[in-house]
Design an enzyme around this catalytic site. Structure first.
Site, PDB file in Angstrom:
ATOM      1  N   ASP A 172      -3.813 -15.607   7.768  1.00  0.00           N
ATOM      2  CA  ASP A 172      -2.673 -16.159   7.223  1.00  0.00           C
ATOM      3  C   ASP A 172      -1.763 -16.937   8.206  1.00  0.00           C
ATOM      4  O   ASP A 172      -0.841 -17.536   7.991  1.00  0.00           O
ATOM      5  CB  ASP A 172      -1.773 -14.978   6.733  1.00  0.00           C
ATOM      6  CG  ASP A 172      -2.131 -14.285   5.365  1.00  0.00           C
ATOM      7  OD1 ASP A 172      -2.791 -14.918   4.593  1.00  0.00           O
ATOM      8  OD2 ASP A 172      -2.021 -12.925   5.153  1.00  0.00           O
ATOM      9  N   SER A 188     -12.912  -9.920   3.462  1.00  0.00           N
ATOM     10  CA  SER A 188     -11.687  -9.638   2.564  1.00  0.00           C
ATOM     11  C   SER A 188     -11.016  -8.236   2.307  1.00  0.00           C
ATOM     12  O   SER A 188     -11.920  -7.399   2.032  1.00  0.00           O
ATOM     13  CB  SER A 188     -11.745 -10.123   0.869  1.00  0.00           C
ATOM     14  OG  SER A 188     -10.756  -9.771   0.139  1.00  0.00           O
ATOM     15  N   ARG A 201       0.892  -1.319   0.060  1.00  0.00           N
ATOM     16  CA  ARG A 201       0.249   0.040   0.022  1.00  0.00           C
ATOM     17  C   ARG A 201       0.998   1.199  -0.037  1.00  0.00           C
ATOM     18  O   ARG A 201       0.462   2.224  -0.497  1.00  0.00           O
ATOM     19  CB  ARG A 201      -0.861  -0.183   1.242  1.00  0.00           C
ATOM     20  CG  ARG A 201      -2.018  -1.112   1.135  1.00  0.00           C
ATOM     21  CD  ARG A 201      -2.750  -1.404   2.504  1.00  0.00           C
ATOM     22  NE  ARG A 201      -3.780  -2.221   2.287  1.00  0.00           N
ATOM     23  CZ  ARG A 201      -3.857  -3.450   2.139  1.00  0.00           C
ATOM     24  NH1 ARG A 201      -2.696  -4.266   2.021  1.00  0.00           N
ATOM     25  NH2 ARG A 201      -5.088  -4.398   2.000  1.00  0.00           N
TER      26      ARG A 201
END
Length: 453
Positions: free
Chosen positions: A326, A174, A33
């Site tokens: 994750d 998400s 980002r």
């Protein structure tokens, strides 16, 4: 940047405890980002602590092809001279995002709002991953996407000349889809509205504010509502990237497994929407504490101290999944060494990661003597800890990594605690998120615990 050939690796129990202080690579989510927002900002953005794994380097290369000046000054120290919102230019070549689903999906949002044509591809793993979850909502901006069957890469996009703001309710939790919609909304007039029923990592919202955009958050009966005012002037701002909590999970897990160990991981990002694993580990009785808590660049940061000790089974609720999506493979490894049966609920999102991580994690455990089963979207692991359980996990298996860096690292951590060594068929992809992983773990172990077979 061609991929390295297959690189098998073997992990075995070290001769002594893991000890030492370390820093893990910069946060991958924030690194992606920082480069993208730097490219959209006016002026020069200084970035320190950038993750220099292959995934992030793909994003840097893509920003260059889109007209931004991206320069590495020193290890971890980068500068981005941006083009301003709406100012990206048509790339002269294909945008190859390698193994990075985050980069590919966020880039779809970036491209949707610009009146340009681009083609995006990735490696064999990324070309199997679904993109419809972002291309479907982004098509409402006026952008046109063409993909392979099933919404897969390679992908061609014609960005919208006059993009429309989005009003979208996320069907699944998400952060990638949310971020893609917000990136597209930067180029649209009016207000883009995104609703998430379960909060996901909010690095995009934090960074939008950091660069000067108007973003508001409302908690409603419908869910968490993010409102972005389009067409802001983003102004270059320094970004200090903290250590990635997903990467910190591996040396922390290893310290919890290996008797006598004490490891300190410095400068780890502690965004509450990223720290579900650490909360879960404390519920398991892990000796895990935080020191030197502070705020840097709008993100909470601290030093994590992990010490070996017994672990007990837990029931992980589905609402926690977005904050640790994750980390389930390495949590499953720890669950194999805990006392009792651990159930991890609501893991459907793991089926669309670098591999089908849900099936691959269960296979990793089974190959090394841990009873694990999938029930719907739940993973259930029968731990082998405790005085009457028959001792440590057997190990001795070879794990098929499916080009998945987190699966490979989880299996190697497992091998540090099993009776027999654990092998992985390919560790080359670890460099996408954690360059130098094997060398760092060997330094903590004081020897060659991880080595070529």
């Amino acid at each position: 940047m061609p991929h390295a050939p297959a690189s098998p690796l073997l992990a075995s129990r070290p001769a002594g405890p893991l000890t030492g202080r370390l820093r893990v690579p910069g946060d991958k989510s924030i690194s992606h980002r920082a480069l993208m927002f730097g490219a959209l900002a006016v002026g020069e953005t200084a970035i320190t602590g950038l993750l220099e794994g292959e995934d992030v380097l793909r994003t840097a290369a893509a920003m260059r092809l889109l007209g931004a000046e991206v320069t590495q000054l020193a290890p971890g120290e980068w500068r981005v001279s941006g083009r301003g919102v709406g100012g990206l230019t048509e790339p002269a070549d294909v945008l190859d995002m390698g193994n990075s689903g985050t980069a590919a999906r966020l880039l779809c949002g970036l491209l949707a709002g610009h009146p340009l044509f681009a083609v995006m591809t990735g490696d064999a793993s990324l070309r199997k991953r679904p993109m419809k979850r972002v291309t479907d909502p982004l098509s409402a901006t006026g952008a046109v996407f063409r993909t392979r069957e099933g919404g897969r890469l390679p992908l061609a996009v014609q960005g919208a000349a006059d993009p429309l703001p989005l009003d979208y309710v996320l069907p699944v939790a998400s952060a990638q889809v949310k971020s893609a919609c917000l990136l597209a909304g930067l180029c649209a007039p009016g207000v883009t509205r995104v609703v998430e029923r379960e909060p996901t990592r909010d690095h995009t919202e934090n960074m939008l504010r950091h660069f000067g955009a108007s973003v508001s958050i409302e908690d409603t009966a419908e869910g968490r509502v993010i409102l972005l005012t389009g067409r802001p002037e983003l102004v270059a701002a320094p970004v200090h990237v903290p250590g990635d909590p997903s990467s910190a999970a591996f040396p922390i897990a290893a310290a919890l497994l290996v008797p006598g160990s004490r490891v300190v991981v410095e400068n780890v990002g502690l965004n509450p929407l990223r720290t579900g694993l650490f909360a879960t580990l404390r519920e398991m009785g892990a000796r895990l504490t935080i020191e030197n808590e502070r705020v840097e660049g709008g993100e909470p940061v601290g030093d994590l101290v992990a010490e070996h000790g017994p672990l007990r089974a837990v029931d992980v609720p589905p609402r926690r999944a977005p904050s640790m999506i994750d980390e389930y493979p390495v949590l499953a490894v720890l669950a194999g060494f805990a006392e009792g049966e651990t159930r991890m609920r609501g893991l459907q999102e793991l089926r669309v990661k670098e591999s089908d991580r849900l099936a691959a994690t269960a296979a990793m455990l089974a190959a090394n003597g841990v009873a694990a089963r999938i029930e719907g979207d739940d993973l259930v692991v029968q731990g082998q800890g405790g005085a009457t359980s028959g001792g440590p996990v057997p190990g001795g298996g070879t794990v098929e990594t499916h080009m998945d860096h987190r699966l490979a690292m989880s299996a190697l951590v497992m091998g540090l605690g099993t009776r027999a060594p654990v092998a992985v068929d390919d560790a080359a992809f670890i460099d996408t998120s954690f360059p130098g992983f094997a060398a760092l773990m060997n330094r903590l172990a004081g020897g060659e615990a991880l080595r070529a077979p």
